[in-house]
Scaffold this motif. Structure first.
Motif, PDB file in Angstrom:
ATOM      1  N   MET A   1       0.845  -1.179   0.000  1.00 20.38           N
ATOM      2  CA  MET A   1       0.000   0.000   0.000  1.00 20.38           C
ATOM      3  C   MET A   1       0.891   1.244   0.000  1.00 20.38           C
ATOM      4  O   MET A   1       1.816   1.342   0.797  1.00 20.38           O
ATOM      5  N   PRO A   2       0.627   2.190  -0.856  1.00 22.51           N
ATOM      6  CA  PRO A   2       1.465   3.385  -0.931  1.00 22.51           C
ATOM      7  C   PRO A   2       1.308   4.257   0.317  1.00 22.51           C
ATOM      8  O   PRO A   2       0.279   4.249   0.975  1.00 22.51           O
ATOM      9  N   TYR A   3       2.358   5.017   0.599  1.00 24.13           N
ATOM     10  CA  TYR A   3       2.314   5.958   1.709  1.00 24.13           C
ATOM     11  C   TYR A   3       1.356   7.095   1.367  1.00 24.13           C
ATOM     12  O   TYR A   3       1.145   7.425   0.201  1.00 24.13           O
ATOM     13  N   SER A   4       0.805   7.724   2.402  1.00 28.06           N
ATOM     14  CA  SER A   4      -0.121   8.836   2.180  1.00 28.06           C
ATOM     15  C   SER A   4       0.630  10.019   1.561  1.00 28.06           C
ATOM     16  O   SER A   4       1.846  10.171   1.732  1.00 28.06           O
ATOM     17  N   ARG A  55       1.417  -1.121 -10.532  1.00 28.39           N
ATOM     18  CA  ARG A  55       1.733  -2.058 -11.618  1.00 28.39           C
ATOM     19  C   ARG A  55       1.640  -3.462 -11.058  1.00 28.39           C
ATOM     20  O   ARG A  55       2.409  -3.836 -10.173  1.00 28.39           O
ATOM     21  N   HIS A  56       0.704  -4.229 -11.548  1.00 32.50           N
ATOM     22  CA  HIS A  56       0.578  -5.602 -11.075  1.00 32.50           C
ATOM     23  C   HIS A  56       1.589  -6.489 -11.786  1.00 32.50           C
ATOM     24  O   HIS A  56       2.153  -6.110 -12.807  1.00 32.50           O
ATOM     25  N   GLY A  57       1.797  -7.648 -11.235  1.00 31.91           N
ATOM     26  CA  GLY A  57       2.744  -8.596 -11.819  1.00 31.91           C
ATOM     27  C   GLY A  57       2.170  -9.254 -13.058  1.00 31.91           C
ATOM     28  O   GLY A  57       1.134  -8.849 -13.596  1.00 31.91           O
ATOM     29  N   PRO A  58       2.830 -10.309 -13.496  1.00 31.55           N
ATOM     30  CA  PRO A  58       2.352 -10.993 -14.701  1.00 31.55           C
ATOM     31  C   PRO A  58       0.992 -11.639 -14.484  1.00 31.55           C
ATOM     32  O   PRO A  58       0.647 -12.023 -13.369  1.00 31.55           O
TER      33      PRO A  58
END
Length: 81
Positions: A1-4, A55-58
């Motif tokens: 999860m990205p930082y705020s 960006r999700h994986g394969p």
């Protein structure tokens, strides 16, 4: 999860003000050193603190429907089989 976005801005402000080191910021803000480095690496060339796109994986090689059929046929099979 990205930082705020708020946390990202605080990290950049700490860097600009020259307070401490990235390792200290990681400890102060409760994030990883790698996370601090990623925020600054994105900010330096772009001037943006917002997170980049996810960006999700394969994609899976086998469809969920096919996997379900295979498991129903041989429920005790191992991955190697």
């Amino acid at each position: 999860m990205p930082y705020s976005d708020d946390l990202r801005q605080k990290l950049v402000e700490a860097w600009q003000a020259g307070y401490g080191t990235p390792a200290e910021w990681a400890e102060w803000f409760g994030v990883s050193l790698r996370g601090v480095e990623k925020v600054l690496r994105r900010w330096r060339p772009t001037g943006q603190t917002v997170a980049g796109p996810f960006r999700h994986g394969p994609l899976p090689v086998i469809t969920p429907a096919r996997l379900e059929r295979l498991v129903q046929r041989r429920p005790a099979a191992t991955l190697a089989e």
